[in-house]
Design a protein around this motif. Structure first.
Motif, PDB file in Angstrom:
ATOM      1  N   ARG A   1      -4.662  19.788  20.782  1.00  6.48           N
ATOM      2  CA  ARG A   1      -4.257  20.387  19.506  1.00  6.48           C
ATOM      3  C   ARG A   1      -2.751  20.654  19.467  1.00  6.48           C
ATOM      4  O   ARG A   1      -2.109  20.469  18.440  1.00  6.48           O
ATOM      5  N   ASP A   2      -2.176  21.066  20.596  1.00 11.49           N
ATOM      6  CA  ASP A   2      -0.730  21.310  20.622  1.00 11.49           C
ATOM      7  C   ASP A   2       0.043  20.010  20.452  1.00 11.49           C
ATOM      8  O   ASP A   2       1.046  19.957  19.731  1.00 11.49           O
ATOM      9  N   ALA A   3      -0.419  18.944  21.098  1.00  5.21           N
ATOM     10  CA  ALA A   3       0.275  17.660  20.998  1.00  5.21           C
ATOM     11  C   ALA A   3       0.229  17.124  19.564  1.00  5.21           C
ATOM     12  O   ALA A   3       1.245  16.633  19.037  1.00  5.21           O
ATOM     13  N   LEU A   4      -0.923  17.229  18.915  1.00  2.00           N
ATOM     14  CA  LEU A   4      -1.035  16.738  17.545  1.00  2.00           C
ATOM     15  C   LEU A   4      -0.203  17.581  16.583  1.00  2.00           C
ATOM     16  O   LEU A   4       0.479  17.050  15.696  1.00  2.00           O
TER      17      LEU A   4
ATOM     18  N   CYS B   1     -12.412  10.131   8.767  1.00  2.00           N
ATOM     19  CA  CYS B   1     -12.802  10.190  10.176  1.00  2.00           C
ATOM     20  C   CYS B   1     -11.876   9.297  10.989  1.00  2.00           C
ATOM     21  O   CYS B   1     -11.606   8.153  10.588  1.00  2.00           O
ATOM     22  N   LEU B   2     -11.410   9.820  12.109  1.00  2.00           N
ATOM     23  CA  LEU B   2     -10.578   9.054  13.036  1.00  2.00           C
ATOM     24  C   LEU B   2     -11.165   9.203  14.430  1.00  2.00           C
ATOM     25  O   LEU B   2     -11.863  10.175  14.721  1.00  2.00           O
ATOM     26  N   ASP B   3     -10.877   8.230  15.284  1.00  2.00           N
ATOM     27  CA  ASP B   3     -11.338   8.359  16.659  1.00  2.00           C
ATOM     28  C   ASP B   3     -10.196   8.855  17.537  1.00  2.00           C
ATOM     29  O   ASP B   3      -9.054   8.987  17.095  1.00  2.00           O
ATOM     30  N   VAL B   4     -10.508   9.179  18.768  1.00  2.00           N
ATOM     31  CA  VAL B   4      -9.531   9.694  19.727  1.00  2.00           C
ATOM     32  C   VAL B   4      -9.596   8.821  20.969  1.00  2.00           C
ATOM     33  O   VAL B   4     -10.695   8.531  21.462  1.00  2.00           O
ATOM     34  N   PRO B   5      -8.434   8.367  21.491  1.00  2.00           N
ATOM     35  CA  PRO B   5      -7.076   8.695  21.051  1.00  2.00           C
ATOM     36  C   PRO B   5      -6.745   8.038  19.709  1.00  2.00           C
ATOM     37  O   PRO B   5      -7.395   7.069  19.321  1.00  2.00           O
ATOM     38  N   LEU B   6      -5.738   8.582  19.028  1.00  2.00           N
ATOM     39  CA  LEU B   6      -5.397   8.105  17.704  1.00  2.00           C
ATOM     40  C   LEU B   6      -3.903   7.873  17.592  1.00  2.00           C
ATOM     41  O   LEU B   6      -3.105   8.415  18.365  1.00  2.00           O
ATOM     42  N   ASP B   7      -3.537   7.048  16.619  1.00  2.00           N
ATOM     43  CA  ASP B   7      -2.140   6.808  16.283  1.00  2.00           C
ATOM     44  C   ASP B   7      -1.700   7.929  15.339  1.00  2.00           C
ATOM     45  O   ASP B   7      -2.319   8.156  14.295  1.00  2.00           O
TER      46      ASP B   7
END
Length: 303
Positions: free
Chosen positions: A155-158, A239-245
Protein backbone atom coordinates in the motif's frame (compact mmCIF):
# COMPACT_ATOMS: atom_id res chain seq x y z
CA UNK A 1 8.03 6.92 -30.75
CA UNK A 2 5.93 4.47 -32.78
CA UNK A 3 4.52 5.59 -36.08
CA UNK A 4 0.75 5.91 -35.70
CA UNK A 5 0.07 6.18 -39.46
CA UNK A 6 0.37 2.40 -39.82
CA UNK A 7 -2.55 0.25 -38.69
CA UNK A 8 -3.08 -1.62 -35.46
CA UNK A 9 -4.37 -5.18 -35.73
CA UNK A 10 -6.35 -7.24 -33.26
CA UNK A 11 -6.65 -10.98 -33.86
CA UNK A 12 -8.81 -13.21 -31.66
CA UNK A 13 -11.90 -15.40 -31.48
CA UNK A 14 -14.69 -12.82 -31.47
CA UNK A 15 -17.31 -15.53 -30.91
CA UNK A 16 -16.04 -15.49 -27.32
CA UNK A 17 -17.83 -12.53 -25.61
CA UNK A 18 -14.84 -11.96 -23.34
CA UNK A 19 -12.55 -11.51 -26.35
CA UNK A 20 -15.12 -9.27 -28.05
CA UNK A 21 -15.12 -7.13 -24.90
CA UNK A 22 -11.34 -6.78 -25.10
CA UNK A 23 -11.61 -5.73 -28.75
CA UNK A 24 -14.34 -3.26 -27.82
CA UNK A 25 -12.08 -1.63 -25.22
CA UNK A 26 -9.54 -0.54 -27.88
CA UNK A 27 -11.84 0.50 -30.71
CA UNK A 28 -10.68 4.12 -30.34
CA UNK A 29 -7.14 3.27 -31.45
CA UNK A 30 -6.23 4.93 -34.78
CA UNK A 31 -6.12 2.61 -37.76
CA UNK A 32 -7.54 -0.31 -35.81
CA UNK A 33 -8.40 -3.41 -37.82
CA UNK A 34 -10.09 -6.37 -36.13
CA UNK A 35 -10.23 -9.93 -37.41
CA UNK A 36 -11.87 -12.96 -35.87
CA UNK A 37 -9.43 -15.86 -35.80
CA UNK A 38 -10.74 -19.16 -34.46
CA UNK A 39 -8.06 -21.52 -35.74
CA UNK A 40 -4.31 -21.01 -35.99
CA UNK A 41 -2.94 -17.50 -36.29
CA UNK A 42 -1.95 -16.25 -39.75
CA UNK A 43 1.78 -15.99 -40.42
CA UNK A 44 3.52 -12.86 -41.66
CA UNK A 45 3.97 -14.19 -45.18
CA UNK A 46 0.19 -14.42 -45.60
CA UNK A 47 -0.54 -10.84 -44.59
CA UNK A 48 0.13 -7.62 -46.50
CA UNK A 49 1.12 -4.21 -45.09
CA UNK A 50 2.39 -5.14 -41.62
CA UNK A 51 0.90 -3.15 -38.73
CA UNK A 52 2.75 -1.01 -36.22
CA UNK A 53 1.20 -3.04 -33.41
CA UNK A 54 -0.14 -6.60 -33.56
CA UNK A 55 -2.46 -7.51 -30.67
CA UNK A 56 -3.27 -11.20 -30.36
CA UNK A 57 -5.62 -13.02 -28.00
CA UNK A 58 -5.18 -16.74 -27.43
CA UNK A 59 -7.03 -18.90 -24.93
CA UNK A 60 -4.38 -21.55 -25.52
CA UNK A 61 -1.19 -21.47 -27.60
CA UNK A 62 -0.45 -24.18 -30.14
CA UNK A 63 2.96 -24.79 -31.67
CA UNK A 64 1.51 -23.39 -34.91
CA UNK A 65 0.46 -20.20 -33.10
CA UNK A 66 3.94 -19.68 -31.69
CA UNK A 67 5.45 -20.33 -35.12
CA UNK A 68 3.12 -17.69 -36.58
CA UNK A 69 4.15 -15.16 -33.91
CA UNK A 70 7.80 -15.98 -34.59
CA UNK A 71 7.26 -15.27 -38.30
CA UNK A 72 6.54 -11.62 -37.45
CA UNK A 73 9.81 -11.20 -35.54
CA UNK A 74 13.25 -11.28 -37.21
CA UNK A 75 15.42 -13.89 -35.43
CA UNK A 76 18.25 -11.42 -34.85
CA UNK A 77 17.18 -8.34 -32.81
CA UNK A 78 19.79 -6.29 -34.69
CA UNK A 79 18.00 -7.10 -37.95
CA UNK A 80 14.64 -5.83 -36.78
CA UNK A 81 13.39 -3.02 -38.98
CA UNK A 82 10.79 -0.35 -38.44
CA UNK A 83 8.35 -2.57 -40.36
CA UNK A 84 8.46 -5.32 -37.74
CA UNK A 85 5.38 -4.81 -35.54
CA UNK A 86 5.33 -4.67 -31.79
CA UNK A 87 3.45 -7.73 -30.55
CA UNK A 88 1.07 -7.75 -27.59
CA UNK A 89 -0.22 -11.13 -26.40
CA UNK A 90 -3.41 -11.35 -24.34
CA UNK A 91 -3.40 -14.85 -22.90
CA UNK A 92 -5.97 -17.09 -21.24
CA UNK A 93 -5.60 -19.52 -18.33
CA UNK A 94 -4.92 -22.50 -20.63
CA UNK A 95 -1.65 -20.98 -21.84
CA UNK A 96 1.21 -22.74 -20.06
CA UNK A 97 4.12 -21.01 -18.38
CA UNK A 98 6.65 -22.57 -20.77
CA UNK A 99 4.70 -21.15 -23.71
CA UNK A 100 4.64 -17.70 -22.09
CA UNK A 101 8.40 -17.90 -21.67
CA UNK A 102 8.79 -18.58 -25.39
CA UNK A 103 6.51 -15.67 -26.27
CA UNK A 104 8.13 -13.26 -23.82
CA UNK A 105 11.18 -12.90 -26.07
CA UNK A 106 8.93 -12.29 -29.09
CA UNK A 107 6.44 -9.86 -27.57
CA UNK A 108 6.72 -6.35 -26.21
CA UNK A 109 3.94 -7.08 -23.70
CA UNK A 110 2.07 -10.03 -22.17
CA UNK A 111 -1.36 -9.25 -20.64
CA UNK A 112 -3.64 -11.73 -18.83
CA UNK A 113 -7.06 -11.74 -20.50
CA UNK A 114 -8.93 -11.17 -17.24
CA UNK A 115 -7.73 -7.55 -16.97
CA UNK A 116 -6.97 -6.77 -20.62
CA UNK A 117 -10.16 -4.74 -21.15
CA UNK A 118 -9.02 -2.40 -18.35
CA UNK A 119 -5.39 -2.03 -19.40
CA UNK A 120 -4.92 -2.76 -23.10
CA UNK A 121 -6.01 0.61 -24.49
CA UNK A 122 -3.57 2.58 -22.34
CA UNK A 123 -0.75 0.11 -22.92
CA UNK A 124 -1.28 0.23 -26.69
CA UNK A 125 -1.38 4.02 -26.73
CA UNK A 126 1.87 4.26 -24.79
CA UNK A 127 3.55 1.90 -27.25
CA UNK A 128 2.24 4.02 -30.11
CA UNK A 129 3.73 7.14 -28.54
CA UNK A 130 0.31 8.58 -27.72
CA UNK A 131 -1.02 10.00 -24.47
CA UNK A 132 -3.14 7.26 -22.90
CA UNK A 133 -6.84 8.13 -22.90
CA UNK A 134 -7.90 9.13 -19.40
CA UNK A 135 -4.35 9.20 -18.03
CA UNK A 136 -4.41 9.57 -14.27
CA UNK A 137 -1.86 12.37 -14.55
CA UNK A 138 -4.32 14.56 -16.43
CA UNK A 139 -6.84 16.59 -14.48
CA UNK A 140 -7.18 14.72 -11.20
CA UNK A 141 -7.08 17.84 -9.06
CA UNK A 142 -9.32 17.46 -6.02
CA UNK A 143 -9.50 13.68 -6.29
CA UNK A 144 -8.46 11.65 -3.25
CA UNK A 145 -7.39 8.02 -3.51
CA UNK A 146 -7.06 5.58 -0.61
CA UNK A 147 -4.84 2.56 -1.11
CA UNK A 148 -6.15 -0.08 1.31
CA UNK A 149 -4.25 -3.25 2.08
CA UNK A 150 -3.10 -5.39 4.98
CA UNK A 151 0.30 -5.43 3.24
CA UNK A 152 2.01 -2.22 4.34
CA UNK A 153 4.81 -2.44 1.79
CA UNK A 154 2.33 -2.79 -1.08
CA UNK A 155 0.00 0.00 0.00
CA UNK A 156 2.86 2.41 0.73
CA UNK A 157 4.53 1.69 -2.61
CA UNK A 158 1.31 2.23 -4.56
CA UNK A 159 0.38 5.40 -2.66
CA UNK A 160 3.86 6.87 -3.14
CA UNK A 161 3.85 5.90 -6.81
CA UNK A 162 0.50 7.59 -7.41
CA UNK A 163 1.71 10.69 -5.58
CA UNK A 164 4.65 10.73 -7.98
CA UNK A 165 2.16 10.79 -10.87
CA UNK A 166 0.36 13.77 -9.33
CA UNK A 167 -2.55 11.84 -7.79
CA UNK A 168 -3.28 12.66 -4.13
CA UNK A 169 -3.12 9.32 -2.32
CA UNK A 170 -3.22 7.94 1.19
CA UNK A 171 -1.93 4.62 2.46
CA UNK A 172 -4.59 2.99 4.66
CA UNK A 173 -4.37 -0.28 6.63
CA UNK A 174 -7.24 -2.65 5.93
CA UNK A 175 -9.47 -2.86 9.02
CA UNK A 176 -10.62 -6.33 7.99
CA UNK A 177 -13.75 -7.87 6.57
CA UNK A 178 -15.83 -7.29 9.72
CA UNK A 179 -15.63 -3.50 9.34
CA UNK A 180 -18.69 -2.06 7.60
CA UNK A 181 -17.00 1.20 6.67
CA UNK A 182 -13.54 2.67 6.72
CA UNK A 183 -13.39 5.53 9.21
CA UNK A 184 -10.86 8.24 8.42
CA UNK A 185 -10.22 11.47 10.22
CA UNK A 186 -9.30 13.06 6.89
CA UNK A 187 -12.61 12.15 5.25
CA UNK A 188 -13.85 9.57 2.80
CA UNK A 189 -11.87 9.06 -0.41
CA UNK A 190 -13.28 9.38 -3.92
CA UNK A 191 -11.48 6.22 -5.05
CA UNK A 192 -10.47 3.16 -3.06
CA UNK A 193 -7.75 0.90 -4.41
CA UNK A 194 -8.39 -2.27 -2.40
CA UNK A 195 -6.05 -5.24 -2.18
CA UNK A 196 -8.90 -7.74 -1.91
CA UNK A 197 -8.38 -10.80 0.36
CA UNK A 198 -10.16 -13.10 -2.07
CA UNK A 199 -9.27 -16.23 -0.07
CA UNK A 200 -11.35 -15.02 2.87
CA UNK A 201 -15.11 -15.72 2.86
CA UNK A 202 -17.33 -12.66 2.80
CA UNK A 203 -15.12 -10.39 0.71
CA UNK A 204 -17.86 -9.80 -1.88
CA UNK A 205 -20.25 -8.44 0.77
CA UNK A 206 -17.57 -6.04 2.01
CA UNK A 207 -16.85 -5.00 -1.57
CA UNK A 208 -20.53 -4.20 -2.06
CA UNK A 209 -20.52 -1.95 1.03
CA UNK A 210 -17.29 -0.21 0.08
CA UNK A 211 -18.47 0.33 -3.49
CA UNK A 212 -21.37 2.37 -2.07
CA UNK A 213 -18.83 4.70 -0.41
CA UNK A 214 -16.22 5.10 -3.15
CA UNK A 215 -15.37 3.88 -6.61
CA UNK A 216 -13.46 0.66 -5.87
CA UNK A 217 -10.56 -0.58 -7.97
CA UNK A 218 -10.14 -4.19 -6.89
CA UNK A 219 -6.66 -5.70 -6.84
CA UNK A 220 -7.28 -9.42 -7.15
CA UNK A 221 -3.89 -11.09 -7.09
CA UNK A 222 -3.83 -13.51 -10.01
CA UNK A 223 -7.14 -12.60 -11.65
CA UNK A 224 -9.20 -14.85 -13.89
CA UNK A 225 -12.57 -14.53 -15.60
CA UNK A 226 -14.55 -16.01 -12.71
CA UNK A 227 -12.90 -13.79 -10.10
CA UNK A 228 -13.34 -10.62 -12.16
CA UNK A 229 -16.98 -11.51 -12.85
CA UNK A 230 -17.60 -11.97 -9.12
CA UNK A 231 -15.90 -8.69 -8.21
CA UNK A 232 -17.75 -6.72 -10.89
CA UNK A 233 -21.05 -8.19 -9.76
CA UNK A 234 -20.24 -6.96 -6.24
CA UNK A 235 -19.71 -3.43 -7.50
CA UNK A 236 -16.03 -3.08 -8.40
CA UNK A 237 -15.45 -0.26 -10.87
CA UNK A 238 -12.41 -2.05 -12.32
CA UNK A 239 -10.24 -5.06 -11.56
CA UNK A 240 -6.46 -5.32 -11.84
CA UNK A 241 -4.08 -8.10 -10.98
CA UNK A 242 -0.92 -7.92 -8.87
CA UNK A 243 1.82 -7.11 -9.65
CA UNK A 244 0.49 -4.23 -11.72
CA UNK A 245 1.74 -1.43 -13.94
CA UNK A 246 1.31 1.86 -12.07
CA UNK A 247 0.35 3.58 -15.34
CA UNK A 248 -2.56 1.14 -15.71
CA UNK A 249 -3.81 2.06 -12.25
CA UNK A 250 -3.41 5.77 -13.00
CA UNK A 251 -5.39 5.38 -16.24
CA UNK A 252 -8.33 3.77 -14.42
CA UNK A 253 -8.27 6.53 -11.79
CA UNK A 254 -8.25 9.09 -14.61
CA UNK A 255 -11.35 7.44 -16.11
CA UNK A 256 -13.16 7.69 -12.79
CA UNK A 257 -12.26 11.35 -12.48
CA UNK A 258 -13.39 12.07 -16.05
CA UNK A 259 -16.80 10.60 -15.32
CA UNK A 260 -17.14 12.50 -12.05
CA UNK A 261 -16.06 15.71 -13.77
CA UNK A 262 -19.03 15.37 -16.11
CA UNK A 263 -17.16 14.38 -19.25
CA UNK A 264 -19.70 11.54 -19.52
CA UNK A 265 -23.27 12.29 -18.55
CA UNK A 266 -25.07 10.14 -16.04
CA UNK A 267 -27.42 8.96 -18.78
CA UNK A 268 -24.58 7.82 -20.99
CA UNK A 269 -22.86 6.15 -18.06
CA UNK A 270 -26.03 4.18 -17.37
CA UNK A 271 -26.46 3.27 -21.03
CA UNK A 272 -22.83 2.15 -21.39
CA UNK A 273 -21.73 0.20 -18.30
CA UNK A 274 -18.06 0.63 -17.45
CA UNK A 275 -16.36 -2.37 -19.07
CA UNK A 276 -19.34 -4.54 -18.18
CA UNK A 277 -18.64 -8.22 -17.74
CA UNK A 278 -19.85 -10.00 -20.89
CA UNK A 279 -22.56 -12.65 -20.94
CA UNK A 280 -21.84 -16.30 -21.59
CA UNK A 281 -20.94 -17.47 -25.11
CA UNK A 282 -23.75 -16.85 -27.59
CA UNK A 283 -22.22 -18.64 -30.57
CA UNK A 284 -21.92 -15.40 -32.53
CA UNK A 285 -19.71 -12.36 -32.17
CA UNK A 286 -21.48 -9.07 -31.50
CA UNK A 287 -18.77 -7.48 -33.63
CA UNK A 288 -20.17 -9.32 -36.62
CA UNK A 289 -23.56 -7.71 -35.92
CA UNK A 290 -23.14 -4.09 -34.88
CA UNK A 291 -19.45 -3.23 -35.28
CA UNK A 292 -18.00 -4.68 -38.49
CA UNK A 293 -14.26 -5.08 -38.27
CA UNK A 294 -11.98 -3.27 -40.66
CA UNK A 295 -10.56 -5.74 -43.14
CA UNK A 296 -7.01 -6.88 -42.53
CA UNK A 297 -5.33 -7.28 -45.93
CA UNK A 298 -3.93 -10.64 -47.00
CA UNK A 299 -1.39 -11.25 -49.71
CA UNK A 300 -2.88 -12.38 -53.00
CA UNK A 301 -1.83 -15.73 -54.42
CA UNK A 302 -0.03 -13.93 -57.24
CA UNK A 303 2.30 -12.03 -54.87
Amino acid sequence: MEEIGRPVWFLGDLDDPWVARIADSIRGLPGLAIRSVVGDLPSADRMADPPSLLIVHRSRLSDADIASIESWVPPDPDDRTELAPGIVLCYGPLVRYAELERCARLSCLLIPEAVAAETLDGQARRRLGMDPRGSGRVGTRGLTVDVVSSNRALRDALAEGLEGLGIRSRSQPDPGLHEVILTQASGRADVMVWDVPVLEPGWTAVLERRARQSAVIALLGIADRALVTEAKAAGAYACLDVPLDLEDLASVIGRIHAERAGLRTAAVARAEPRHAVPPGPSGRSRWSVDQPATTIPERSSSD
